[in-house]
Design a protein around this motif. Structure first.
Motif, PDB file in Angstrom:
ATOM      1  N   MET A   1       0.834  -1.207   0.000  1.00 12.15           N
ATOM      2  CA  MET A   1       0.000   0.000   0.000  1.00 12.15           C
ATOM      3  C   MET A   1       0.864   1.250   0.000  1.00 12.15           C
ATOM      4  SD  MET A   1      -2.839   1.224   2.795  1.00 12.15           S
ATOM      5  CE  MET A   1      -3.861  -0.193   2.461  1.00 12.15           C
ATOM      6  N   VAL A   2       1.919   1.288   0.846  1.00 17.07           N
ATOM      7  CA  VAL A   2       2.786   2.446   0.908  1.00 17.07           C
ATOM      8  C   VAL A   2       3.424   2.712  -0.432  1.00 17.07           C
ATOM      9  CG1 VAL A   2       4.907   3.352   1.908  1.00 17.07           C
ATOM     10  CG2 VAL A   2       3.231   2.211   3.379  1.00 17.07           C
ATOM     11  N   GLN A   3       3.974   1.650  -1.060  1.00 15.11           N
ATOM     12  CA  GLN A   3       4.657   1.831  -2.334  1.00 15.11           C
ATOM     13  C   GLN A   3       3.704   2.356  -3.398  1.00 15.11           C
ATOM     14  OE1 GLN A   3       6.287  -1.743  -3.988  1.00 15.11           O
ATOM     15  NE2 GLN A   3       7.740  -0.652  -5.243  1.00 15.11           N
ATOM     16  N   SER A   4       2.483   1.834  -3.438  1.00 13.02           N
ATOM     17  CA  SER A   4       1.507   2.275  -4.428  1.00 13.02           C
ATOM     18  C   SER A   4       1.139   3.737  -4.226  1.00 13.02           C
ATOM     19  CB  SER A   4       0.258   1.392  -4.334  1.00 13.02           C
ATOM     20  OG  SER A   4      -0.737   1.872  -5.192  1.00 13.02           O
ATOM     21  N   ARG A   5       0.912   4.129  -2.983  1.00 18.37           N
ATOM     22  CA  ARG A   5       0.528   5.507  -2.701  1.00 18.37           C
ATOM     23  C   ARG A   5       1.659   6.462  -3.058  1.00 18.37           C
ATOM     24  NH1 ARG A   5      -1.663   5.142   2.604  1.00 18.37           N
ATOM     25  NH2 ARG A   5      -3.694   4.824   1.702  1.00 18.37           N
ATOM     26  N   ALA A 140       8.796  11.501   8.947  1.00 21.62           N
ATOM     27  CA  ALA A 140       9.146  10.664   7.791  1.00 21.62           C
ATOM     28  C   ALA A 140       8.016   9.695   7.463  1.00 21.62           C
ATOM     29  CB  ALA A 140      10.436   9.909   8.067  1.00 21.62           C
ATOM     30  N   ALA A 141       7.375   9.139   8.492  1.00 22.59           N
ATOM     31  CA  ALA A 141       6.286   8.189   8.261  1.00 22.59           C
ATOM     32  C   ALA A 141       5.094   8.851   7.577  1.00 22.59           C
ATOM     33  CB  ALA A 141       5.851   7.566   9.585  1.00 22.59           C
ATOM     34  N   LEU A 142       4.808  10.099   7.930  1.00 19.73           N
ATOM     35  CA  LEU A 142       3.697  10.806   7.294  1.00 19.73           C
ATOM     36  C   LEU A 142       3.897  10.918   5.783  1.00 19.73           C
ATOM     37  CD1 LEU A 142       3.017  13.755   9.788  1.00 19.73           C
ATOM     38  CD2 LEU A 142       1.560  11.764   9.374  1.00 19.73           C
ATOM     39  N   TYR A 143       5.146  11.077   5.354  1.00 17.13           N
ATOM     40  CA  TYR A 143       5.418  11.195   3.928  1.00 17.13           C
ATOM     41  C   TYR A 143       5.659   9.845   3.267  1.00 17.13           C
ATOM     42  CZ  TYR A 143       5.278  16.211   4.206  1.00 17.13           C
ATOM     43  OH  TYR A 143       4.839  17.501   4.382  1.00 17.13           O
ATOM     44  N   ALA A 144       6.149   8.875   4.016  1.00 21.59           N
ATOM     45  CA  ALA A 144       6.325   7.537   3.441  1.00 21.59           C
ATOM     46  C   ALA A 144       4.977   6.934   3.050  1.00 21.59           C
ATOM     47  CB  ALA A 144       7.036   6.624   4.432  1.00 21.59           C
ATOM     48  N   ASP A 145       3.939   7.286   3.803  1.00 26.01           N
ATOM     49  CA  ASP A 145       2.585   6.789   3.516  1.00 26.01           C
ATOM     50  C   ASP A 145       1.661   7.962   3.208  1.00 26.01           C
ATOM     51  OD1 ASP A 145       0.782   4.777   3.097  1.00 26.01           O
ATOM     52  OD2 ASP A 145       0.256   4.534   5.213  1.00 26.01           O
ATOM     53  N   GLN A 146       2.178   8.956   2.487  1.00 26.08           N
ATOM     54  CA  GLN A 146       1.415  10.171   2.206  1.00 26.08           C
ATOM     55  C   GLN A 146       0.237   9.895   1.282  1.00 26.08           C
ATOM     56  OE1 GLN A 146       3.342  13.151  -0.234  1.00 26.08           O
ATOM     57  NE2 GLN A 146       2.355  14.835   0.848  1.00 26.08           N
ATOM     58  N   LEU A 154      -5.326   9.906   5.524  1.00 27.71           N
ATOM     59  CA  LEU A 154      -5.283   8.845   6.523  1.00 27.71           C
ATOM     60  C   LEU A 154      -6.312   9.127   7.612  1.00 27.71           C
ATOM     61  CD1 LEU A 154      -1.393   8.596   6.900  1.00 27.71           C
ATOM     62  CD2 LEU A 154      -2.878   7.223   5.430  1.00 27.71           C
ATOM     63  N   THR A 155      -6.805   8.083   8.232  1.00 24.66           N
ATOM     64  CA  THR A 155      -7.749   8.241   9.331  1.00 24.66           C
ATOM     65  C   THR A 155      -7.004   8.584  10.620  1.00 24.66           C
ATOM     66  OG1 THR A 155      -7.645   5.916   9.997  1.00 24.66           O
ATOM     67  CG2 THR A 155      -9.250   6.505   8.280  1.00 24.66           C
ATOM     68  N   ASP A 156      -7.732   9.070  11.611  1.00 23.35           N
ATOM     69  CA  ASP A 156      -7.114   9.324  12.909  1.00 23.35           C
ATOM     70  C   ASP A 156      -6.531   8.035  13.491  1.00 23.35           C
ATOM     71  OD1 ASP A 156      -7.768  11.984  12.742  1.00 23.35           O
ATOM     72  OD2 ASP A 156      -9.402  11.900  14.206  1.00 23.35           O
ATOM     73  N   LYS A 157      -7.227   6.931  13.306  1.00 25.02           N
ATOM     74  CA  LYS A 157      -6.726   5.651  13.808  1.00 25.02           C
ATOM     75  C   LYS A 157      -5.387   5.312  13.168  1.00 25.02           C
ATOM     76  CE  LYS A 157      -8.061   0.795  14.363  1.00 25.02           C
ATOM     77  NZ  LYS A 157      -9.138  -0.216  14.127  1.00 25.02           N
ATOM     78  N   GLN A 158      -5.254   5.554  11.864  1.00 21.99           N
ATOM     79  CA  GLN A 158      -3.984   5.303  11.195  1.00 21.99           C
ATOM     80  C   GLN A 158      -2.893   6.243  11.699  1.00 21.99           C
ATOM     81  OE1 GLN A 158      -5.778   5.665   7.233  1.00 21.99           O
ATOM     82  NE2 GLN A 158      -4.891   3.671   6.697  1.00 21.99           N
TER      83      GLN A 158
END
Length: 234
Positions: A1-5, A140-146, A154-158
């Motif tokens: 999912m991260v790579q696709s996004r 970094a995580a916010l942009y890795a899965d941006q 992203l949801t609050d849970k994520q």
């Protein structure tokens, strides 16, 4: 999912990066004072790495100060982080720089009514306040899965789960009570209105905006060598 996004975001941004310096994402005329502000009182003082009165999140103790103005939804900010994030983190770890992160929220308009830029910025603030040492890992995580622009984000849970993965203390309560929504919106409004103290710009006109000891970097967002040279010479 991260790579696709990440792939979708890079496809959107790559043509602009070829010719564009900084300030690749620009606010609309009505980007200030958004509806995302909460009823919580504005925090003051310094808590962890969150410098509320000064409007930034700080990591590092270096004499040289690097300011980065960013919007979590801005794809050009994602490209900047991918090219330069590890380098900036290394300079922080080496004691060479103090990195000051300034949250921007004007791309709330590109998240289908979920105010993603505010929610992600507030979650980052929760992390910085709880444990400054986790700030850059979470950033970094916010942009890795941006998420892509014009998605719900992203949801609050994520966002909460990503903080756990970054080694930060639990930020569930901080996120669910919208603790820093008003503060990140105020920081956005102040940066867009100006002035920017000690800087060679009057106000922020887009993201990413990068200053080194108050001097604007105007090189390409994906040129880590150029940014390193600029930091070294200012």
């Amino acid at each position: 999912m991260v790579q696709s996004r990440r792939f979708r975001i890079l496809v959107t941004a790559v043509a602009a990066v070829a010719t564009l310096g900084l300030a690749g994402c620009t606010p609309a005329a009505d980007s200030g004072t958004g509806s995302s502000a909460s009823s919580a009182p504005l925090p003051t003082g310094t808590v962890g790495g969150a410098h509320f009165d000064d409007g930034f999140l700080s990591v590092g103790t270096g004499e040289k100060v690097v300011d980065v103005y960013f919007d979590p939804m801005c794809p050009i900010c994602g490209t900047f982080e991918e090219a330069n994030g590890r380098q900036l983190s290394g300079l922080v770890a080496d004691g060479a720089i103090t990195l000051q992160l300034h949250t921007m929220t004007f791309l709330n308009r590109a998240s289908r009514g979920t105010d993603y830029s505010t929610r992600a910025s507030a979650a980052l603030t929760c992390v910085a306040a709880a444990d400054a040492s986790s700030t850059l890992s979470y950033f970094a995580a916010l942009y890795a899965d941006q998420p892509a622009e014009n998605s719900s984000g992203l949801t609050d849970k994520q966002l909460i789960s990503m903080a756990n993965d970054a080694g930060a203390p639990d930020i569930t309560e901080c996120v669910t009570d919208d603790r820093y929504h008003s503060w990140v919106q105020q920081a956005n409004d102040d940066a867009l209105a100006g002035p920017i103290p000690g800087a060679d710009i009057d106000a922020v006109t887009g993201t990413p905006t990068v200053l080194v000891n108050g001097t604007s970097y105007t090189g390409k967002v994906n040129d880590a060598t150029a940014l390193a040279a600029f930091i070294s010479s200012n």
